[in-house]
Design a protein around this motif. Sequence first.
Motif, PDB file in Angstrom:
ATOM      1  N   ALA A   1       0.819  -1.206   0.000  1.00 15.03           N
ATOM      2  CA  ALA A   1       0.000   0.000   0.000  1.00 15.03           C
ATOM      3  C   ALA A   1       0.856   1.261   0.000  1.00 15.03           C
ATOM      4  N   LEU A   2       1.978   1.225   0.700  1.00 18.95           N
ATOM      5  CA  LEU A   2       2.830   2.407   0.769  1.00 18.95           C
ATOM      6  C   LEU A   2       3.355   2.811  -0.597  1.00 18.95           C
ATOM      7  N   ALA A   3       3.568   1.835  -1.460  1.00 17.34           N
ATOM      8  CA  ALA A   3       4.096   2.124  -2.796  1.00 17.34           C
ATOM      9  C   ALA A   3       3.066   1.837  -3.883  1.00 17.34           C
ATOM     10  N   GLY A   4       1.795   1.743  -3.524  1.00 14.94           N
ATOM     11  CA  GLY A   4       0.769   1.363  -4.490  1.00 14.94           C
ATOM     12  C   GLY A   4       0.680   2.308  -5.663  1.00 14.94           C
ATOM     13  N   GLU A   5       0.683   3.631  -5.406  1.00 16.85           N
ATOM     14  CA  GLU A   5       0.586   4.586  -6.513  1.00 16.85           C
ATOM     15  C   GLU A   5       1.806   4.518  -7.418  1.00 16.85           C
ATOM     16  N   ALA A   6       2.998   4.410  -6.818  1.00 17.05           N
ATOM     17  CA  ALA A   6       4.213   4.344  -7.631  1.00 17.05           C
ATOM     18  C   ALA A   6       4.240   3.073  -8.480  1.00 17.05           C
ATOM     19  N   LEU A   7       3.841   1.945  -7.887  1.00 13.67           N
ATOM     20  CA  LEU A   7       3.796   0.696  -8.652  1.00 13.67           C
ATOM     21  C   LEU A   7       2.790   0.792  -9.800  1.00 13.67           C
ATOM     22  N   SER A   8       1.656   1.406  -9.546  1.00 18.02           N
ATOM     23  CA  SER A   8       0.645   1.543 -10.581  1.00 18.02           C
ATOM     24  C   SER A   8       1.142   2.426 -11.723  1.00 18.02           C
ATOM     25  N   ALA A   9       1.787   3.538 -11.372  1.00  9.51           N
ATOM     26  CA  ALA A   9       2.315   4.417 -12.416  1.00  9.51           C
ATOM     27  C   ALA A   9       3.418   3.730 -13.206  1.00  9.51           C
ATOM     28  N   LEU A  10       4.257   2.965 -12.517  1.00  7.24           N
ATOM     29  CA  LEU A  10       5.308   2.219 -13.211  1.00  7.24           C
ATOM     30  C   LEU A  10       4.697   1.218 -14.186  1.00  7.24           C
ATOM     31  N   LEU A  11       3.654   0.522 -13.749  1.00  4.78           N
ATOM     32  CA  LEU A  11       2.989  -0.452 -14.609  1.00  4.78           C
ATOM     33  C   LEU A  11       2.355   0.225 -15.813  1.00  4.78           C
ATOM     34  N   ALA A  12       1.691   1.361 -15.589  1.00  2.68           N
ATOM     35  CA  ALA A  12       1.034   2.073 -16.688  1.00  2.68           C
ATOM     36  C   ALA A  12       2.048   2.571 -17.708  1.00  2.68           C
ATOM     37  N   ALA A  13       3.122   3.191 -17.240  1.00  4.52           N
ATOM     38  CA  ALA A  13       4.128   3.729 -18.161  1.00  4.52           C
ATOM     39  C   ALA A  13       4.854   2.614 -18.903  1.00  4.52           C
ATOM     40  N   LEU A  14       5.193   1.530 -18.190  1.00  2.68           N
ATOM     41  CA  LEU A  14       5.897   0.418 -18.821  1.00  2.68           C
ATOM     42  C   LEU A  14       5.003  -0.260 -19.862  1.00  2.68           C
ATOM     43  N   GLY A  15       3.750  -0.524 -19.512  1.00  3.50           N
ATOM     44  CA  GLY A  15       2.848  -1.174 -20.454  1.00  3.50           C
ATOM     45  C   GLY A  15       2.611  -0.329 -21.687  1.00  3.50           C
ATOM     46  N   ALA A  16       2.362   0.980 -21.498  1.00  2.00           N
ATOM     47  CA  ALA A  16       2.116   1.858 -22.643  1.00  2.00           C
ATOM     48  C   ALA A  16       3.348   1.967 -23.534  1.00  2.00           C
ATOM     49  N   SER A  17       4.536   2.042 -22.933  1.00  2.00           N
ATOM     50  CA  SER A  17       5.770   2.170 -23.718  1.00  2.00           C
ATOM     51  C   SER A  17       6.041   0.910 -24.533  1.00  2.00           C
ATOM     52  N   LEU A  18       5.860  -0.268 -23.924  1.00  3.23           N
ATOM     53  CA  LEU A  18       6.141  -1.514 -24.644  1.00  3.23           C
ATOM     54  C   LEU A  18       5.137  -1.745 -25.769  1.00  3.23           C
ATOM     55  N   VAL A  19       3.864  -1.463 -25.506  1.00  2.00           N
ATOM     56  CA  VAL A  19       2.865  -1.627 -26.564  1.00  2.00           C
ATOM     57  C   VAL A  19       3.148  -0.671 -27.717  1.00  2.00           C
ATOM     58  N   SER A  20       3.501   0.566 -27.368  1.00  2.00           N
ATOM     59  CA  SER A  20       3.771   1.554 -28.415  1.00  2.00           C
ATOM     60  C   SER A  20       5.008   1.198 -29.228  1.00  2.00           C
ATOM     61  N   ALA A  21       6.029   0.655 -28.579  1.00  3.69           N
ATOM     62  CA  ALA A  21       7.280   0.342 -29.278  1.00  3.69           C
ATOM     63  C   ALA A  21       7.187  -0.948 -30.078  1.00  3.69           C
ATOM     64  N   TRP A  22       6.419  -1.936 -29.600  1.00  2.00           N
ATOM     65  CA  TRP A  22       6.460  -3.270 -30.205  1.00  2.00           C
ATOM     66  C   TRP A  22       5.193  -3.660 -30.969  1.00  2.00           C
ATOM     67  N   LEU A  23       4.035  -3.054 -30.625  1.00  2.00           N
ATOM     68  CA  LEU A  23       2.791  -3.490 -31.257  1.00  2.00           C
ATOM     69  C   LEU A  23       2.180  -2.413 -32.148  1.00  2.00           C
ATOM     70  N   VAL A  24       1.701  -1.333 -31.546  1.00  2.00           N
ATOM     71  CA  VAL A  24       1.053  -0.275 -32.314  1.00  2.00           C
ATOM     72  C   VAL A  24       1.411   1.066 -31.671  1.00  2.00           C
TER      73      VAL A  24
ATOM     74  N   MET B   1      -2.572   6.179 -35.647  1.00  2.00           N
ATOM     75  CA  MET B   1      -4.026   6.004 -35.692  1.00  2.00           C
ATOM     76  C   MET B   1      -4.719   7.321 -35.342  1.00  2.00           C
ATOM     77  N   PRO B   2      -5.768   7.676 -36.063  1.00  2.00           N
ATOM     78  CA  PRO B   2      -6.465   8.938 -35.790  1.00  2.00           C
ATOM     79  C   PRO B   2      -7.298   8.840 -34.516  1.00  2.00           C
ATOM     80  N   PRO B   3      -7.600   9.983 -33.886  1.00  2.00           N
ATOM     81  CA  PRO B   3      -8.497   9.955 -32.713  1.00  2.00           C
ATOM     82  C   PRO B   3      -9.866   9.419 -33.100  1.00  2.00           C
ATOM     83  N   LEU B   4     -10.559   8.895 -32.117  1.00  2.00           N
ATOM     84  CA  LEU B   4     -11.904   8.389 -32.355  1.00  2.00           C
ATOM     85  C   LEU B   4     -12.846   9.532 -32.729  1.00  2.00           C
ATOM     86  N   PRO B   5     -13.827   9.270 -33.574  1.00  2.00           N
ATOM     87  CA  PRO B   5     -14.773  10.338 -33.934  1.00  2.00           C
ATOM     88  C   PRO B   5     -15.557  10.833 -32.725  1.00  2.00           C
TER      89      PRO B   5
END
Length: 418
Positions: free
Chosen positions: A180-203, A276-280
Amino acid sequence: MSMQELPSFTTAALNTRIAFLIELTRRLHQYGTAAPRLEEAVSSASLRLGLRAEVWSSPTAIILSFADQAQGDDAIAQVTQVIRMPPGDVNLSRLCEVDAIADGVIEGRIGLEEGARHLRHMSKPLTRAQQLGMVFGFALSVFGFAVLMRGSWADALTAALLGGMIGAVMLLAARHPRVALAGEALSALLAALGASLVSAWLVPLRVNVVVLSALIVLVPGMMLTAAVRELSAQHLASGVSRLFGALASMLKLIFGAMVVFAASSWFGLKLPLPTMPPLPAWVQWPSLVLGTFGFALVFLAARRDWLLVALSAMLGYVVAREAGAQFGPAFGVFTGGLVLGAAGNLYARFAHRPGSLVREPGIILLVPGSVGYQTLTYLAQRNVHSGTETAILLVTLLVALVAGLLFGDLLIAPRRSL
């Protein structure tokens, strides 16, 4: 708490009355009641039980002092109780249960000891269905916010997946104090890591949009708003504590994200430009519906209140959007806060239930949590000019929202504390 003809409690034992009030205070704090409303609710309930209470509330501690009214107005306190608790989280279904139990006791339908027992039993952990609902609610609300931020299909779906994972992390943090003490930091790390890997390797993604959307439920915009409102109501200790608690949570989120971005640069991970364009624009409305029902799950509203919670969140967003388009974002937020504050009081007056069912979910899309996150992100990147501009916008929106809520209380006076 309702204003009906009430039975007399002067014959009940002093300790029995106090035990009920202490348990009531614990549950109100645990389920996210702000200091002004908690103190008003407990003081009002105390008077109806034949006691005079002095209540001091902060995000992590409560001090209660009780004197028996039978001994006159000059009687000194016979019992003083100090309660140490972690900051509460909004739980709308249990807050409604607490309110119903308190009304039942005050109106004589429930005995004092039975009411205290019911309140103690509410400390049980979330069920498996509630936990799964929260994870799904994280994903839905994140998806809706990503669409409102003009993301693409890839951005919204990636953010929703990361939001569900973050919901699971926060449930894990609730059971393990060290996590719990590091919950926000772990969540932000997970979000940034997941978004970076998907952007670099998938789309290719709009990484900043995905990260902010995935973290939007954790960004302490509600806490910032509550802090400013407590300060405006002269609850200085609670307001300052909550303000710095929100700042600490924001710093944890930014630290977790910045660590990933710095490591990505060090390892040479290249993030391509989004293609990819923004959603309508028409997709925003069904996504808003999905997102608001997600907030009902995140706030643990009872099933009977899902539609009310979703409609309240949609009402706040639509009012703020339409008024802001005509007169600027600050006026839009002010108008949204005014409408929601008045609507919450009106609902409480006629439904005899907490106005928080309308007010809390209604302002979730108005609170400037994302602006606060962007402010500290700019400052962490040493972009002082953009950081200063967004900081001014943050203060403006906070003041506008709190002013709207206060004017809403003036427009329709609250008849209930919650």
